[in-house]
Design a protein around this motif. Structure first.
Motif, PDB file in Angstrom:
ATOM      1  N   GLU A  37       0.855  -1.204   0.000  1.00 31.10           N
ATOM      2  CA  GLU A  37       0.000   0.000   0.000  1.00 31.10           C
ATOM      3  C   GLU A  37       0.884   1.244   0.000  1.00 31.10           C
ATOM      4  O   GLU A  37       1.857   1.305   0.775  1.00 31.10           O
ATOM      5  N   LYS A  38       0.521   2.195  -0.825  1.00 29.38           N
ATOM      6  CA  LYS A  38       1.172   3.513  -0.743  1.00 29.38           C
ATOM      7  C   LYS A  38       0.157   4.419  -0.054  1.00 29.38           C
ATOM      8  O   LYS A  38      -0.925   4.679  -0.618  1.00 29.38           O
ATOM      9  N   LEU A  39       0.458   4.832   1.163  1.00 24.92           N
ATOM     10  CA  LEU A  39      -0.532   5.539   1.981  1.00 24.92           C
ATOM     11  C   LEU A  39      -0.622   7.010   1.590  1.00 24.92           C
ATOM     12  O   LEU A  39       0.291   7.560   0.962  1.00 24.92           O
ATOM     13  N   TYR A  40      -1.694   7.666   2.029  1.00 25.21           N
ATOM     14  CA  TYR A  40      -1.918   9.076   1.636  1.00 25.21           C
ATOM     15  C   TYR A  40      -0.874  10.013   2.210  1.00 25.21           C
ATOM     16  O   TYR A  40      -0.664  11.101   1.706  1.00 25.21           O
ATOM     17  N   ASN A  41      -0.174   9.595   3.279  1.00 30.90           N
ATOM     18  CA  ASN A  41       0.853  10.473   3.857  1.00 30.90           C
ATOM     19  C   ASN A  41       2.225  10.224   3.228  1.00 30.90           C
ATOM     20  O   ASN A  41       3.232  10.759   3.687  1.00 30.90           O
ATOM     21  N   ASN A  43       3.912   7.410   3.177  1.00 27.81           N
ATOM     22  CA  ASN A  43       4.546   6.172   3.666  1.00 27.81           C
ATOM     23  C   ASN A  43       4.093   4.999   2.814  1.00 27.81           C
ATOM     24  O   ASN A  43       3.045   5.056   2.158  1.00 27.81           O
ATOM     25  N   LYS A  44       4.885   3.925   2.867  1.00 30.93           N
ATOM     26  CA  LYS A  44       4.487   2.696   2.174  1.00 30.93           C
ATOM     27  C   LYS A  44       4.340   1.592   3.219  1.00 30.93           C
ATOM     28  O   LYS A  44       5.087   1.577   4.210  1.00 30.93           O
ATOM     29  N   LYS A  45       3.416   0.714   2.962  1.00 31.80           N
ATOM     30  CA  LYS A  45       3.141  -0.313   3.963  1.00 31.80           C
ATOM     31  C   LYS A  45       3.127  -1.688   3.297  1.00 31.80           C
ATOM     32  O   LYS A  45       2.436  -1.899   2.300  1.00 31.80           O
ATOM     33  N   LEU A  46       3.896  -2.602   3.896  1.00 32.85           N
ATOM     34  CA  LEU A  46       3.870  -3.990   3.431  1.00 32.85           C
ATOM     35  C   LEU A  46       3.105  -4.814   4.470  1.00 32.85           C
ATOM     36  O   LEU A  46       3.380  -4.716   5.663  1.00 32.85           O
ATOM     37  N   SER A  47       2.133  -5.591   4.023  1.00 36.56           N
ATOM     38  CA  SER A  47       1.361  -6.439   4.935  1.00 36.56           C
ATOM     39  C   SER A  47       1.499  -7.874   4.486  1.00 36.56           C
ATOM     40  O   SER A  47       1.347  -8.170   3.297  1.00 36.56           O
ATOM     41  N   ALA A  48       1.777  -8.737   5.441  1.00 36.17           N
ATOM     42  CA  ALA A  48       1.889 -10.160   5.106  1.00 36.17           C
ATOM     43  C   ALA A  48       1.164 -10.975   6.162  1.00 36.17           C
ATOM     44  O   ALA A  48       1.275 -10.694   7.349  1.00 36.17           O
ATOM     45  N   ARG A  49       0.401 -11.932   5.696  1.00 33.01           N
ATOM     46  CA  ARG A  49      -0.242 -12.839   6.659  1.00 33.01           C
ATOM     47  C   ARG A  49       0.270 -14.251   6.412  1.00 33.01           C
ATOM     48  O   ARG A  49       0.236 -14.738   5.284  1.00 33.01           O
ATOM     49  N   ARG A 211      -2.711  -5.136  -9.914  1.00 27.50           N
ATOM     50  CA  ARG A 211      -1.670  -6.181  -9.966  1.00 27.50           C
ATOM     51  C   ARG A 211      -0.283  -5.580 -10.133  1.00 27.50           C
ATOM     52  O   ARG A 211       0.710  -6.137  -9.687  1.00 27.50           O
ATOM     53  N   LYS A 212      -0.221  -4.404 -10.801  1.00 31.11           N
ATOM     54  CA  LYS A 212       1.078  -3.798 -11.078  1.00 31.11           C
ATOM     55  C   LYS A 212       1.466  -2.757 -10.022  1.00 31.11           C
ATOM     56  O   LYS A 212       2.631  -2.647  -9.635  1.00 31.11           O
ATOM     57  N   PHE A 213       0.445  -2.018  -9.533  1.00 32.30           N
ATOM     58  CA  PHE A 213       0.746  -0.880  -8.645  1.00 32.30           C
ATOM     59  C   PHE A 213       0.378  -1.114  -7.176  1.00 32.30           C
ATOM     60  O   PHE A 213       0.675  -0.276  -6.326  1.00 32.30           O
ATOM     61  N   GLY A 214      -0.290  -2.180  -6.883  1.00 31.94           N
ATOM     62  CA  GLY A 214      -0.726  -2.434  -5.495  1.00 31.94           C
ATOM     63  C   GLY A 214      -1.859  -1.494  -5.117  1.00 31.94           C
ATOM     64  O   GLY A 214      -2.717  -1.150  -5.944  1.00 31.94           O
ATOM     65  N   ASN A 215      -1.844  -1.025  -3.854  1.00 32.33           N
ATOM     66  CA  ASN A 215      -2.858  -0.069  -3.379  1.00 32.33           C
ATOM     67  C   ASN A 215      -2.203   1.296  -3.230  1.00 32.33           C
ATOM     68  O   ASN A 215      -1.121   1.412  -2.625  1.00 32.33           O
ATOM     69  N   VAL A 216      -2.877   2.309  -3.789  1.00 34.07           N
ATOM     70  CA  VAL A 216      -2.363   3.681  -3.645  1.00 34.07           C
ATOM     71  C   VAL A 216      -3.519   4.561  -3.196  1.00 34.07           C
ATOM     72  O   VAL A 216      -4.644   4.408  -3.687  1.00 34.07           O
ATOM     73  N   GLU A 217      -3.234   5.464  -2.240  1.00 34.82           N
ATOM     74  CA  GLU A 217      -4.312   6.335  -1.756  1.00 34.82           C
ATOM     75  C   GLU A 217      -3.794   7.754  -1.569  1.00 34.82           C
ATOM     76  O   GLU A 217      -2.673   7.949  -1.100  1.00 34.82           O
ATOM     77  N   ILE A 218      -4.625   8.717  -1.953  1.00 30.99           N
ATOM     78  CA  ILE A 218      -4.297  10.126  -1.677  1.00 30.99           C
ATOM     79  C   ILE A 218      -5.534  10.797  -1.099  1.00 30.99           C
ATOM     80  O   ILE A 218      -6.667  10.322  -1.293  1.00 30.99           O
TER      81      ILE A 218
END
Lengths: 277, 453
Positions: A37-41, A43-49, A211-218
């Motif tokens: 995820e590319k967060l609105y602030n 930062n980037k976030k990697l999540s793994a379960r 699939r290419k860019f993941g999650n991006v939010e602004i």
């Protein structure tokens, strides 16, 4: 006699090996979910379960140490190790400004779980291309365009973008569409959305599970909403004031008084018994 | 004094005389359980609450379960005895004392478990200094204190006539000197004159009328102590009536148990007839139906709530690897067995009634456990710990020892009280017109027994 002796020895050997093998533990296959995820602030976030499949369904592995890395064909950076929570999730935040290795905006993120006595080792990776999502606002027409550009500032077309307005607990969807050849998609924002006391609302632009860019939010605050003053009904019923509400005081003391009156009247009757001989 | 009264006095005052060997043995065994509880208490005082299973999230456990259970029995006793008295239900007169004593004992012992839960007993007086009547905890505190005073006073009122009977006939029996003095002092000079009768009956009527609503309000307040929380599983408008129903249910069950014991130990087959057992069993039957209905209504309503915390809680209640077995056992004991015991004619025996009553009490204890522990194990904000002791509550030996000591102490106190006052309200039964008719055969049979005539 000699041959039968050998046969016995072979049989014992086979049984021994089979016995040892039957005691060997079969490790569970670990499975995973890996998201970016590319967060609105910024930062980037990697999540793994990390989870395993059991008879009762998929169960997260708590306390598992997950290593994250970022790499390209020529460079590799270890990002850090995170221990999974009780549901098997591990999260890593990459702060804005941190230089990730990339070629043409593309980075390969990897995760490694070393496994344990009962779960097998696991590795996974995903390719993410960094894109910029931005707003282009038309204050008069109350339209918001979402623009997607790549690392070189070139427009990215045919990418699904979504516009929403932030509410207290969720997002109010306005629309979702793919970007055109200019990397842009324009949405009309309704004029009757309730805002804060000054009419401010927060627009949220999203690229979701690409699939290419993941999650991006602004996010972007605009003064396009209807000014609203919210009266919080709980305030009128709050109980953290110095004294209780009048109705409660009347009830509580009323009950005490009624019970006391009856009790003391009954007590008086008993006290009078010795005098009535 | 009528022959009936004299016969009852002859028969039941002998239980007030010097205790026999089995009485001392039973007291000794129970005393050992109480001593074990005291040792556990010392462990808790020295090492603090870490010796219990209570932690940051599950801050209430076996102690509070026992508190609610005992208070339920107490309030039920108050309601049932008050209804028997005010309704002039004559067949219930032999039961009134049995109920009232347990009402008094449980309201005395129950609140002790609250003190065991509190970490800082040195700040206990803050409850009074900084009392805020907005707080349900304060409501409950005052309700318990008021109820203790009212129940003690009402219990004493019902004793006065019998104290007088024993004082006036003291020379006929082998009472010790201290007993004679006690009977004289506590009888308040009551000789049964018209005025005295009027005054005492008036006081009894008033107190009976007051303790019924007080018990209902007090147990509702206890239910609201949970209901006013926003916790999933507690914030429930059904809680107050649900608590009252469970309390009355436990009241019927404890009466059944005590009736069986009193009938056997006090040789009271002519007073506690099969009719009494049947009536109380029917009471349990009705309460089982109502309780089952409330339980079903509560579960099915929550079942339709798909919020995460509710779903998790419902899953815990029903999953067999969590609280599923306890939930099923609770339902079996409280809503199926008491119904079957009455519905199937072959099962309508005193023994089955008593077994059913015991299981109801166990089931209702579990019911309180299921209200407290799984809810505290399911907070809205997830528990940030992988320590099993923090995530899941398990009562330790210290808690079980103190729970057992409470029950042992209650039985000991019951036995001591029955050395001071006859188990049946003899004077009240003498005044009962219906009892004379209803129990004529029984009384005649009693009179024919030479041992007591």
């Amino acid at each position: 006699m000699k041959s039968s002796y050998k046969l016995v020895l072979v049989l014992v050997g086979v049984l021994l090996i089979a016995g040892i093998d039957s005691f060997a533990q079969n490790k569970e296959k670990a499975r995973n979910k890996f998201e970016y995820e590319k967060l609105y602030n910024g930062n980037k976030k990697l999540s793994a379960r990390i989870f395993v499949k059991t008879n009762s369904g998929l169960v997260g592995v708590p306390g598992a140490e997950v290593s994250f890395a970022a790499e390209t064909d020529s460079a590799k950076v270890k990002l850090g190790k995170v221990t999974t929570d009780e549901d098997g999730w591990a999260y890593l935040i990459i702060e804005k400004g941190y230089e990730l290795p990339q070629i043409d905006g593309k980075t390969t993120f990897g995760l490694t779980y070393a496994g344990n006595d009962s779960i097998k080792r696991l590795t996974d990776d995903m390719d993410i291309t960094d894109v910029n999502l931005s707003f282009k606002l038309d204050e008069e027409g109350k339209t918001a365009a979402l623009v997607v550009t790549d690392f070189a500032g070139q427009p990215v077309d045919r990418t699904k973008v979504k516009l929403a307005v932030k509410r207290l607990y969720s997002l109010l969807p306005i629309g979702d569409e793919r970007t055109d050849s200019t990397g842009m998609m324009t949405f009309e924002v309704p004029e009757d959305i309730p805002g804060d006391a000054e009419g401010n609302i927060t627009l949220v632009g999203i690229i979701e599970r690409d699939r290419k860019f993941g999650n991006v939010e602004i996010r972007q605050d605009v003064n396009w909403g209807i000014p609203n003053t919210y009266s919080v009904s709980e305030e009128k019923r709050n109980l953290w004031t110095q004294s209780a509400p009048t109705w409660m005081q009347v009830m509580v003391f009323g009950v005490f008084i009624v019970v006391a009156v009856f009790f003391f009247y009954a007590l008086y009757q008993v006290v009078m018994i010795p005098k009535d001989r | 004094m009528s022959d009936t009264t004299q016969t009852l006095l002859n028969k039941y005052t002998r239980f007030l005389e010097k205790p026999n060997r089995s009485w001392y043995i039973l007291m000794g065994v129970l005393g050992l359980v109480v001593l074990l509880g005291l040792y556990a208490l010392i462990q808790q005082i020295v090492h603090d609450h870490i010796v219990t299973g209570m932690r940051d999230n599950v801050v209430w456990g076996a102690y509070i379960v026992n508190f609610i259970f005992l208070l339920g029995v107490s309030y039920a006793g108050a309601i049932i005895s008050g209804v028997f008295h005010l309704g002039r239900i004559d067949w219930g007169k032999p039961l009134i004392r049995i109920i009232e004593i347990i009402t008094f004992i449980t309201i005395l012992i129950g609140p002790v478990y609250i003190l065991l839960c509190i970490g800082r007993l040195d700040r206990l007086h803050y409850l009074f200094i900084y009392a805020r009547i907005q707080s349900p905890i304060i409501w409950d505190l005052f309700a318990v204190m008021i109820d203790l005073v009212l129940c003690t006073f009402y219990l004493y009122l019902t004793f006065i006539k019998d104290f007088s009977l024993m004082h006036l006939n003291a020379d006929k029996y082998n009472f010790s000197a201290w007993q004679k003095k006690l009977f004289k002092f506590l009888s308040l000079g009551y000789k049964g004159t018209e005025n005295q009768k009027k005054r005492l009956n008036r006081a009894l009527d008033i107190m009976a009328a007051v303790i019924i609503p007080t018990a209902v309000v007090a147990y509702s307040l206890l239910a609201w102590l949970f209901g006013m929380n926003l916790k999933e599983g507690w914030h429930d408008s059904l809680f107050a009536p649900y608590f009252i129903v469970s309390a009355v249910f436990s009241g019927f069950a404890i009466i059944m148990m005590l009736m069986g014991i009193v009938r056997k130990y006090f040789d009271a087959a002519s007073i506690l007839t099969d009719g009494h057992f049947n009536f109380i069993a029917y009471g349990m039957f009705i309460m089982a139906l109502i309780f089952g209905y409330f339980t079903f209504s509560d579960y099915i309503t929550r079942w339709y709530n798909t919020q995460e915390a509710t779903s998790e809680l419902i899953h815990k209640y029903l999953a067999l690897d969590q609280y599923g077995y306890m939930t099923l056992t609770m339902l079996l004991f409280t809503s199926i067995i008491p119904i079957l015991v009455v519905a199937v004619p072959a099962l309508r025996t005193r023994t089955m009634y008593m077994v059913s009553a015991f299981l109801v009490l166990v089931g209702l204890w579990m019911f309180r456990y299921l209200i407290i522990v799984p809810v505290l194990e399911t907070p809205y904000i997830p528990i940030v710990s992988t320590d099993p002791a923090v995530i899941k509550y398990t009562a330790t030996w210290v808690e079980w020892a103190l729970v057992a000591a409470g029950f042992a102490g209650a039985i000991m106190l019951y036995m001591v009280i029955l050395k001071v006052i006859p188990v049946f309200p003899i004077a009240e039964m003498q005044e009962s017109h219906t009892f004379k008719l209803f129990g004529k055969y029984s009384i005649d049979k009693l009179l024919s027994q030479k041992d007591f005539s």
